[in-house]
Design a protein around this motif. Structure first.
Motif, PDB file in Angstrom:
ATOM      1  N   GLU A 110      -0.031  -0.570  -0.063  1.00  0.00           N
ATOM      2  CA  GLU A 110      -1.743  -0.773  -0.558  1.00  0.00           C
ATOM      3  C   GLU A 110      -1.757  -2.183  -1.123  1.00  0.00           C
ATOM      4  O   GLU A 110      -0.965  -2.774  -1.734  1.00  0.00           O
ATOM      5  CB  GLU A 110      -1.766   0.070  -1.777  1.00  0.00           C
ATOM      6  CG  GLU A 110      -2.950   0.096  -2.250  1.00  0.00           C
ATOM      7  CD  GLU A 110      -3.268   1.063  -3.315  1.00  0.00           C
ATOM      8  OE1 GLU A 110      -4.109   2.099  -3.313  1.00  0.00           O
ATOM      9  OE2 GLU A 110      -2.656   1.142  -4.544  1.00  0.00           O
TER      10      GLU A 110
ATOM     11  N   ASN B 133      -1.290   7.283  -1.597  1.00  0.00           N
ATOM     12  CA  ASN B 133      -0.533   6.819  -0.475  1.00  0.00           C
ATOM     13  C   ASN B 133       0.969   6.346  -0.836  1.00  0.00           C
ATOM     14  O   ASN B 133       1.831   6.466   0.175  1.00  0.00           O
ATOM     15  CB  ASN B 133      -1.330   5.596   0.440  1.00  0.00           C
ATOM     16  CG  ASN B 133      -0.809   5.688   1.837  1.00  0.00           C
ATOM     17  OD1 ASN B 133      -0.363   6.473   2.389  1.00  0.00           O
ATOM     18  ND2 ASN B 133      -1.068   4.290   2.043  1.00  0.00           N
TER      19      ASN B 133
ATOM     20  N   ALA C 217       5.446   2.978   2.441  1.00  0.00           N
ATOM     21  CA  ALA C 217       4.183   3.113   1.727  1.00  0.00           C
ATOM     22  C   ALA C 217       3.535   1.831   1.563  1.00  0.00           C
ATOM     23  O   ALA C 217       4.440   0.797   1.121  1.00  0.00           O
ATOM     24  CB  ALA C 217       3.612   4.217   0.740  1.00  0.00           C
TER      25      ALA C 217
ATOM     26  N   THR D 132      -4.871   0.245   2.991  1.00  0.00           N
ATOM     27  CA  THR D 132      -3.497   1.024   2.879  1.00  0.00           C
ATOM     28  C   THR D 132      -2.836   0.968   4.545  1.00  0.00           C
ATOM     29  O   THR D 132      -3.691   0.641   5.218  1.00  0.00           O
ATOM     30  CB  THR D 132      -3.816   2.458   2.461  1.00  0.00           C
ATOM     31  OG1 THR D 132      -4.553   3.314   3.430  1.00  0.00           O
ATOM     32  CG2 THR D 132      -4.479   2.528   1.180  1.00  0.00           C
TER      33      THR D 132
ATOM     34  N   ARG E  28      -9.811  -1.942  -0.954  1.00  0.00           N
ATOM     35  CA  ARG E  28      -8.425  -1.280  -0.864  1.00  0.00           C
ATOM     36  C   ARG E  28      -8.250  -1.047   0.660  1.00  0.00           C
ATOM     37  O   ARG E  28      -8.699  -0.648   1.479  1.00  0.00           O
ATOM     38  CB  ARG E  28      -8.622   0.183  -1.625  1.00  0.00           C
ATOM     39  CG  ARG E  28      -7.183   0.889  -1.656  1.00  0.00           C
ATOM     40  CD  ARG E  28      -7.477   1.896  -2.656  1.00  0.00           C
ATOM     41  NE  ARG E  28      -6.471   3.136  -2.146  1.00  0.00           N
ATOM     42  CZ  ARG E  28      -6.338   4.084  -2.136  1.00  0.00           C
ATOM     43  NH1 ARG E  28      -7.707   4.708  -2.217  1.00  0.00           N
ATOM     44  NH2 ARG E  28      -5.312   4.882  -1.829  1.00  0.00           N
TER      45      ARG E  28
ATOM     46  N   CYS F 203      -1.847   3.924  -5.478  1.00  0.00           N
ATOM     47  CA  CYS F 203      -2.423   5.146  -4.909  1.00  0.00           C
ATOM     48  C   CYS F 203      -1.860   6.338  -4.496  1.00  0.00           C
ATOM     49  O   CYS F 203      -0.489   6.175  -4.501  1.00  0.00           O
ATOM     50  CB  CYS F 203      -3.063   4.391  -3.676  1.00  0.00           C
ATOM     51  SG  CYS F 203      -2.207   4.221  -2.161  1.00  0.00           S
TER      52      CYS F 203
END
Length: 131
Positions: free
Chosen positions: A75, A4, A73, A99, A97, A2
Motif C-alpha cells: 500500500e 489489504n 500485500a 494498493t 491511496r 489498510c
C-alpha cells in the motif's frame, strides 16, 4: 495500515526491527525519510514488512510492503499538509491511496518493492524470502 495488508494482532504477533536505512542519504527523499525492515512472527507463520516514509515540504507518503517468498500485500498512502512541514501545528489529509487491487497499483507497487528490497542488507532479505 489498510485492510489489504496482513493485519496481525499486536497481542499475538511479535515484531522485530531488522534494519533501518536513511533514504535521504540515498537521494530517495529530498526532505528526509527512512526505510525499515521488520520480521513479524505470528503463532503459525512469519513474514517481513518494509515500511518507508518519504517527507516533503507540503506532504508525505508512506509505503508498506508485506512479503515472504513473494509480495503478499502493499500500500502507498499520500498525505498533504495544511501548512509548511516545519509549522508546529499541521494537519495531515489522506489524498491518495494505491494498493495491489488494481492492475496499475500492482505494477507500480511491485516495481517499487523490487527497488526498495535492494537498499537493505541482502542476507536479511534472503532470510525473509526463505532463501
Amino acid at each position: 495500515v489498510c485492510a489489504n495488508l496482513v493485519m496481525a494482532s499486536p497481542a499475538i504477533a511479535r515484531t522485530t526491527r531488522l534494519q533501518t536505512v536513511n533514504i535521504t542519504d540515498r537521494q530517495m527523499s529530498l526532505e528526509g525519510g527512512e526505510a525499515r525492515l521488520y520480521r513479524i512472527q505470528e503463532a503459525r507463520r512469519s513474514y517481513c514488512r518494509i515500511e518507508l516514509i518519504h517527507m516533503g515540504e507540503m506532504g508525505k507518503w508512506v509505503e508498506v510492503f508485506d512479503f515472504g517468498p513473494k509480495l503478499i500485500a502493499a500500500e502507498r498512502r499520500q498525505y498533504s499538509y495544511n501548512a509548511y512541514f516545519t509549522d508546529p501545528v499541521i494537519q495531515e489529509t489522506l489524498t491518495e491511496r494505491t494498493t495491489l487491487r488494481s492492475a496499475e497499483g500492482r505494477a507500480e507497487l511491485s516495481k517499487a518493492f523490487e527497488e526498495y528490497k535492494s537498499i537493505f542488507r541482502a542476507p536479511l532479505i534472503a532470510k525473509c524470502q526463505g532463501r
